[in-house]
Design a protein around this motif. Structure first.
Motif, mmCIF file in Angstrom:
data_model
loop_
_atom_site.group_PDB
_atom_site.id
_atom_site.type_symbol
_atom_site.label_atom_id
_atom_site.label_comp_id
_atom_site.label_asym_id
_atom_site.label_seq_id
_atom_site.Cartn_x
_atom_site.Cartn_y
_atom_site.Cartn_z
ATOM 1 N N THR A 15 6.731 -17.620 -127.095
ATOM 2 C CA THR A 15 6.929 -16.357 -126.394
ATOM 3 C C THR A 15 6.369 -16.447 -124.984
ATOM 4 O OG1 THR A 15 6.694 -15.162 -128.479
ATOM 5 C CG2 THR A 15 6.454 -13.882 -126.473
ATOM 6 N N ALA A 16 7.102 -15.870 -124.049
ATOM 7 C CA ALA A 16 6.614 -15.684 -122.682
ATOM 8 C C ALA A 16 6.759 -14.202 -122.365
ATOM 9 C CB ALA A 16 7.424 -16.511 -121.693
ATOM 10 N N VAL A 17 5.856 -13.672 -121.567
ATOM 11 C CA VAL A 17 5.908 -12.267 -121.190
ATOM 12 C C VAL A 17 5.990 -12.181 -119.673
ATOM 13 C CG1 VAL A 17 4.735 -10.042 -121.265
ATOM 14 C CG2 VAL A 17 4.582 -11.591 -123.222
ATOM 15 N N PHE A 18 6.995 -11.479 -119.188
ATOM 16 C CA PHE A 18 7.151 -11.232 -117.759
ATOM 17 C C PHE A 18 6.740 -9.792 -117.514
ATOM 18 C CE2 PHE A 18 9.729 -14.857 -118.450
ATOM 19 C CZ PHE A 18 9.876 -15.512 -117.240
ATOM 20 N N VAL A 19 5.856 -9.574 -116.532
ATOM 21 C CA VAL A 19 5.377 -8.233 -116.224
ATOM 22 C C VAL A 19 5.677 -7.931 -114.757
ATOM 23 C CG1 VAL A 19 3.377 -6.706 -116.109
ATOM 24 C CG2 VAL A 19 3.532 -8.422 -117.930
ATOM 25 N N ARG A 26 12.391 -6.809 -109.500
ATOM 26 C CA ARG A 26 11.932 -7.918 -108.650
ATOM 27 C C ARG A 26 12.755 -9.153 -108.977
ATOM 28 N NH1 ARG A 26 7.118 -7.193 -105.958
ATOM 29 N NH2 ARG A 26 8.035 -8.872 -104.767
ATOM 30 N N THR A 27 13.137 -9.875 -107.960
ATOM 31 C CA THR A 27 13.899 -11.108 -108.126
ATOM 32 C C THR A 27 12.937 -12.283 -108.020
ATOM 33 O OG1 THR A 27 15.829 -10.060 -107.133
ATOM 34 C CG2 THR A 27 15.841 -12.461 -107.267
ATOM 35 N N LEU A 28 12.949 -13.126 -109.049
ATOM 36 C CA LEU A 28 12.074 -14.299 -109.075
ATOM 37 C C LEU A 28 12.884 -15.576 -109.156
ATOM 38 C CD1 LEU A 28 9.361 -13.232 -111.684
ATOM 39 C CD2 LEU A 28 9.210 -13.120 -109.189
ATOM 40 N N ARG A 29 12.412 -16.606 -108.505
ATOM 41 C CA ARG A 29 12.970 -17.945 -108.635
ATOM 42 C C ARG A 29 12.076 -18.680 -109.628
ATOM 43 N NH1 ARG A 29 17.260 -20.654 -107.941
ATOM 44 N NH2 ARG A 29 17.623 -19.599 -105.997
ATOM 45 N N LEU A 30 12.643 -19.122 -110.760
ATOM 46 C CA LEU A 30 11.912 -19.881 -111.774
ATOM 47 C C LEU A 30 12.234 -21.362 -111.589
ATOM 48 C CD1 LEU A 30 12.624 -17.745 -114.968
ATOM 49 C CD2 LEU A 30 10.793 -17.466 -113.283
ATOM 50 N N GLU A 31 11.201 -22.178 -111.570
ATOM 51 C CA GLU A 31 11.379 -23.626 -111.498
ATOM 52 C C GLU A 31 10.543 -24.246 -112.601
ATOM 53 O OE1 GLU A 31 11.412 -25.244 -107.365
ATOM 54 O OE2 GLU A 31 10.739 -23.184 -106.916
ATOM 55 N N THR A 68 17.370 -18.101 -110.904
ATOM 56 C CA THR A 68 16.913 -16.808 -110.406
ATOM 57 C C THR A 68 17.076 -15.772 -111.513
ATOM 58 O OG1 THR A 68 17.573 -17.408 -108.163
ATOM 59 C CG2 THR A 68 17.247 -15.068 -108.618
ATOM 60 N N VAL A 69 16.044 -14.956 -111.709
ATOM 61 C CA VAL A 69 16.093 -13.867 -112.677
ATOM 62 C C VAL A 69 15.654 -12.581 -111.996
ATOM 63 C CG1 VAL A 69 15.651 -15.363 -114.674
ATOM 64 C CG2 VAL A 69 13.738 -14.222 -113.542
ATOM 65 N N VAL A 70 16.171 -11.473 -112.496
ATOM 66 C CA VAL A 70 15.770 -10.157 -111.999
ATOM 67 C C VAL A 70 14.934 -9.499 -113.093
ATOM 68 C CG1 VAL A 70 16.540 -7.902 -111.189
ATOM 69 C CG2 VAL A 70 17.819 -9.970 -110.557
ATOM 70 N N VAL A 71 13.692 -9.160 -112.739
ATOM 71 C CA VAL A 71 12.749 -8.577 -113.700
ATOM 72 C C VAL A 71 12.639 -7.079 -113.418
ATOM 73 C CG1 VAL A 71 10.419 -8.672 -114.648
ATOM 74 C CG2 VAL A 71 11.461 -10.754 -113.704
ATOM 75 N N PRO A 72 13.156 -6.249 -114.339
ATOM 76 C CA PRO A 72 13.022 -4.805 -114.160
ATOM 77 C C PRO A 72 11.545 -4.383 -114.239
ATOM 78 C CG PRO A 72 14.624 -5.331 -115.884
ATOM 79 C CD PRO A 72 13.891 -6.592 -115.550
ATOM 80 N N PRO A 73 11.219 -3.187 -113.784
ATOM 81 C CA PRO A 73 9.839 -2.714 -113.925
ATOM 82 C C PRO A 73 9.407 -2.736 -115.392
ATOM 83 C CG PRO A 73 11.080 -1.256 -112.487
ATOM 84 C CD PRO A 73 12.069 -2.212 -113.101
ATOM 85 N N GLY A 74 8.139 -3.039 -115.613
ATOM 86 C CA GLY A 74 7.595 -3.031 -116.969
ATOM 87 C C GLY A 74 7.345 -4.419 -117.531
ATOM 88 N N ALA A 108 11.670 -14.116 -104.892
ATOM 89 C CA ALA A 108 12.952 -14.454 -104.282
ATOM 90 C C ALA A 108 13.692 -13.214 -103.814
ATOM 91 C CB ALA A 108 13.815 -15.235 -105.277
ATOM 92 N N ASP A 109 12.955 -12.096 -103.660
ATOM 93 C CA ASP A 109 13.570 -10.870 -103.187
ATOM 94 C C ASP A 109 14.115 -11.103 -101.782
ATOM 95 O OD1 ASP A 109 13.257 -9.207 -105.368
ATOM 96 O OD2 ASP A 109 11.275 -8.502 -104.739
ATOM 97 N N PRO A 110 15.415 -10.810 -101.545
ATOM 98 C CA PRO A 110 15.993 -11.047 -100.227
ATOM 99 C C PRO A 110 15.395 -10.169 -99.125
ATOM 100 C CG PRO A 110 17.588 -9.998 -101.691
ATOM 101 C CD PRO A 110 16.355 -10.289 -102.500
ATOM 102 N N ALA A 111 15.043 -8.941 -99.483
ATOM 103 C CA ALA A 111 14.450 -8.023 -98.499
ATOM 104 C C ALA A 111 13.286 -7.316 -99.156
ATOM 105 C CB ALA A 111 15.497 -7.026 -98.015
ATOM 106 N N ARG A 112 12.121 -7.882 -99.008
ATOM 107 C CA ARG A 112 10.933 -7.288 -99.621
ATOM 108 C C ARG A 112 10.202 -6.427 -98.615
ATOM 109 N NH1 ARG A 112 5.860 -10.444 -102.145
ATOM 110 N NH2 ARG A 112 4.914 -8.632 -103.089
#
Length: 113
Positions: A15-19, A26-31, A68-74, A108-112
């Motif tokens: 299990t992994a938890v993204f917060v 938020r857009t994240l680049r996972l490597e 790239t993944v998009v992580v919703p709030p929470g 990786a948010d294009p406009a933060r």
């Protein structure tokens, strides 16, 4: 301790938890590298709903991944399920199945703001 990102083994499930503590996606680049210790591929399922879901064959030579993944709030749980090849004979009582190495998540948010 503190360097788990370098190399983290998992059994048949993990299990992994993204917060995301913000009020917007938020857009994240996972490597990372996901591998086994076998030549024959294991079947790895990543089950995280819209955040991250896929099924991939993984072996000792699987190439590094960048996605790239998009992580919703929470808080969001991502489950990993791995099924080793039928001819795989366990050589360790810990049931080590696959590992993630060099895992990094960068903004990786294009406009933060």
């Amino acid at each position: 301790p503190g360097e788990e990102w370098r190399h983290r083994w998992c059994g048949p499930s993990g299990t992994a938890v993204f917060v995301n503590p913000t009020d917007r996606p938020r857009t994240l680049r996972l490597e990372y590298v996901m591998r086994t210790y076998t030549d024959a591929p294991a079947d790895v399922r990543v089950e995280g709903g819209e955040l991250w879901t896929e099924r991939v064959p993984v072996n000792r030579a699987t190439a590094p991944v960048s996605r790239t993944v998009v992580v919703p709030p929470g808080r969001h749980v991502v489950r990993f399920r791995a099924k080793m090849p039928k001819d795989q004979l366990p050589s360790d009582s810990r049931r080590l199945t696959f590992f993630l190495a060099g895992f990094r998540a960068t903004d990786a948010d294009p406009a933060r703001d």
